[in-house]
Design a protein around this motif. Structure first.
Motif, mmCIF file in Angstrom:
data_model
loop_
_atom_site.group_PDB
_atom_site.id
_atom_site.type_symbol
_atom_site.label_atom_id
_atom_site.label_comp_id
_atom_site.label_asym_id
_atom_site.label_seq_id
_atom_site.Cartn_x
_atom_site.Cartn_y
_atom_site.Cartn_z
ATOM 1 N N GLY A 26 -5.073 1.828 -8.562
ATOM 2 C CA GLY A 26 -5.294 3.175 -8.342
ATOM 3 C C GLY A 26 -6.727 3.573 -7.842
ATOM 4 O O GLY A 26 -7.688 3.008 -8.108
ATOM 5 N N ILE A 27 -6.489 4.275 -6.495
ATOM 6 C CA ILE A 27 -7.797 4.798 -5.889
ATOM 7 C C ILE A 27 -7.759 6.439 -5.737
ATOM 8 O O ILE A 27 -6.668 6.725 -5.220
ATOM 9 C CB ILE A 27 -8.111 4.100 -4.405
ATOM 10 C CG1 ILE A 27 -8.091 2.617 -4.711
ATOM 11 C CG2 ILE A 27 -9.326 4.692 -3.923
ATOM 12 C CD1 ILE A 27 -8.071 1.757 -3.413
ATOM 13 N N ALA B 101 -8.473 3.411 6.764
ATOM 14 C CA ALA B 101 -7.987 2.452 8.052
ATOM 15 C C ALA B 101 -8.178 1.082 7.576
ATOM 16 O O ALA B 101 -7.172 0.049 8.012
ATOM 17 C CB ALA B 101 -8.640 2.648 9.364
ATOM 18 N N ASP B 102 -9.205 0.694 6.769
ATOM 19 C CA ASP B 102 -9.300 -0.460 6.262
ATOM 20 C C ASP B 102 -8.314 -0.926 5.257
ATOM 21 O O ASP B 102 -7.763 -2.205 5.517
ATOM 22 C CB ASP B 102 -10.786 -0.660 5.650
ATOM 23 C CG ASP B 102 -11.841 -0.904 6.883
ATOM 24 O OD1 ASP B 102 -11.511 -0.888 8.032
ATOM 25 O OD2 ASP B 102 -13.012 -0.564 6.392
ATOM 26 N N LEU B 103 -7.926 -0.232 4.596
ATOM 27 C CA LEU B 103 -6.827 -0.364 3.568
ATOM 28 C C LEU B 103 -5.737 -0.425 4.128
ATOM 29 O O LEU B 103 -4.923 -1.462 3.732
ATOM 30 C CB LEU B 103 -6.745 1.016 2.454
ATOM 31 C CG LEU B 103 -7.918 1.144 1.481
ATOM 32 C CD1 LEU B 103 -7.789 2.327 0.916
ATOM 33 C CD2 LEU B 103 -8.018 -0.237 0.642
ATOM 34 N N LEU C 49 0.863 -1.472 0.078
ATOM 35 C CA LEU C 49 0.032 -0.125 0.097
ATOM 36 C C LEU C 49 0.904 1.332 0.017
ATOM 37 O O LEU C 49 1.788 1.310 0.635
ATOM 38 C CB LEU C 49 -0.892 -0.079 1.327
ATOM 39 C CG LEU C 49 -1.852 1.108 1.341
ATOM 40 C CD1 LEU C 49 -2.931 1.114 0.392
ATOM 41 C CD2 LEU C 49 -2.586 1.058 2.700
ATOM 42 N N GLY C 50 0.324 2.204 -0.571
ATOM 43 C CA GLY C 50 0.919 3.597 -0.794
ATOM 44 C C GLY C 50 -0.199 4.633 -0.767
ATOM 45 O O GLY C 50 -1.091 4.499 -1.257
ATOM 46 N N VAL C 51 0.098 5.788 0.128
ATOM 47 C CA VAL C 51 -1.031 6.866 0.325
ATOM 48 C C VAL C 51 -0.338 8.113 0.125
ATOM 49 O O VAL C 51 0.824 8.249 0.735
ATOM 50 C CB VAL C 51 -1.667 6.542 1.514
ATOM 51 C CG1 VAL C 51 -2.701 7.736 1.806
ATOM 52 C CG2 VAL C 51 -2.406 5.045 1.786
ATOM 53 N N VAL D 210 -3.358 4.900 -3.032
ATOM 54 C CA VAL D 210 -4.601 5.791 -2.621
ATOM 55 C C VAL D 210 -4.274 7.235 -2.962
ATOM 56 O O VAL D 210 -3.043 7.719 -2.345
ATOM 57 C CB VAL D 210 -4.941 5.682 -1.386
ATOM 58 C CG1 VAL D 210 -6.315 6.405 -0.833
ATOM 59 C CG2 VAL D 210 -5.218 4.109 -1.059
ATOM 60 N N GLY D 211 -5.148 8.110 -3.516
ATOM 61 C CA GLY D 211 -5.045 9.594 -3.678
ATOM 62 C C GLY D 211 -4.494 9.858 -5.236
ATOM 63 O O GLY D 211 -4.249 11.113 -5.528
#
Length: 398
Positions: free
Chosen positions: A282-283, A293-295, A235-237, A266-267
């Protein structure tokens, strides 16, 4: 009842706006009257709010920045009107956050602050206060800010100028404006930034590091189930993805990871999502923190290949959800973790990044409970931001 006035580009929105909001709530609980002055948006807040200017003022300020590279030196009348409001409120503490962002004239503001007989706290969320143009300089490998900015290599970066380079004049205007302010204390949000501050023209001021904190009741481990139990999720945010945040690093990383490793970012914007290679999902940016938080909780590892940063809260959010963190050795990003909760990889060493990801995912050597415990011990916002209330009280006693 003592009065607190915070000044930031946003209120109760974005990372710095939420920090100001949380500090204001703690101040109210401690018996203070709390005000937040801000430049953009239409927020709600537990504090009293003051909008500095309006949307037109911000757009006109941005235009002047693009044409003349005079960021935070426009909005003169707006700033003068805001100062009149400060005189009405008569705050006992004035707490600055990001005073850049197309809404305020720092030269006029500091002319007033030098005359105002109250402690000034300035939380540094980036490096803009001591450079002639940029908010960060690591990616450009520039150190001119330590002596005198000139021939800016990041003129097109925030706050972007189309062609005019005023970096030398900006450098000395900031130096003249910020030096000589009595009762000013800096609060860098990372030890790294505190060290950079000591190399700048602001080194003579007292400074104390207060790390960022997060809401541990929101960012908490969640029961999640993967659709494919054999798949490893990376994961990356980020709030905005660009080269500085490491988007290109993830594209390179995808080629080095096993097939059953999947990257979720994400983002991203719609245009960025459309260009992603296979193996990366991608999200768009989400304000739904429970979904975020779920991710975090579903991910096997959180990866932050940022190329320049201060103290990213995404690292803290991942830890709070029980997810180990791997980050480049960049700015203050490594300060969030220790040997028991993640790995630090040398700058832009994508191959080493891939090896550490596989190590974390295949060995399960890092405990989710240990990650959560570190967040509880060091990044609970109710405890971390209490340091500001203590700092306010200490300043008023002097």
């Amino acid at each position: 009842m003592p009065i607190l006035l915070q000044i930031n580009v946003t209120a109760n929105w974005g990372s710095t706006g939420k920090i100001a909001e949380d500090i204001g709530k703690l101040a109210i609980e401690a018996g203070w009257e709390s005000w937040i002055a801000y430049g953009r948006g239409n927020p709600t807040s537990a504090s009293n709010l003051i909008r500095i200017g309006n949307d037109f003022d911000m757009k006109f300020h941005a235009l002047q920045t693009r044409l003349f590279d005079n960021h935070a030196l426009a909005s003169s009348k707006v700033t003068e009107g805001f100062i009149r409001k400060i005189k009405e409120i008569k705050p006992d503490i004035i707490h600055l956050h990001n005073i850049h962002g197309y809404y305020l004239n720092y030269q006029i503001l500091f002319r007033f602050l030098k005359e105002y007989d109250a402690p000034i706290i300035w939380t540094l969320h980036d490096c803009w206060p001591f450079t002639g143009h940029c908010a960060y300089y690591d990616f450009a490998k520039c150190s001119r800010w330590q002596t005198e900015c000139h021939d800016c290599p990041q003129l097109k970066s925030y706050p972007a100028s189309l062609w005019h380079d005023r970096s030398t004049k900006n450098f000395f205007t900031k130096k003249e404006s910020f030096l000589g302010c009595r009762n000013l204390t800096f609060v860098p949000v990372s030890d790294w930034l505190n060290g950079e501050l000591k190399k700048s023209f602001l080194s003579g001021y007292p400074a104390v590091t207060i790390h960022n904190g997060i809401d541990l009741s929101v960012f908490t481990p969640a029961e999640t189930v993967k659709e494919d139990s054999t798949q490893k999720i990376i994961l990356g945010v980020a709030s905005v993805w660009d080269k500085r945040k490491g988007l290109d690093e993830f594209v390179k990383l995808r080629k080095l990871l096993p097939e059953n490793y999947h990257i979720t970012l994400v983002g991203l914007s719609n245009d960025q999502i459309a260009t992603l290679p296979d193996g990366i999902t991608g999200i768009r940016r989400t304000e739904n923190v429970r979904q975020l938080a779920d991710l975090y909780s579903m991910a096997d590892v959180f990866v932050n290949p940022t190329l320049e940063d201060n103290f990213p809260t995404t690292n803290l959010e991942a830890l709070a959800c029980g997810t180990p963190v791997i980050t480049y050795r960049t700015g203050g990003s490594p300060e969030a973790i220790d040997d028991a909760t993640g790995f630090i990889v040398d700058y832009q060493d994508v191959e080493a990044l891939a090896r550490q990801i596989v190590t974390v995912c295949e060995t399960n050597a890092i405990s989710a409970n240990v990650c959560r415990k570190r967040a509880e011990n060091f990044y609970n916002k109710k405890i971390v931001f209490q340091q500001y209330i203590t700092l306010y009280n200490n300043c008023l006693k002097q």
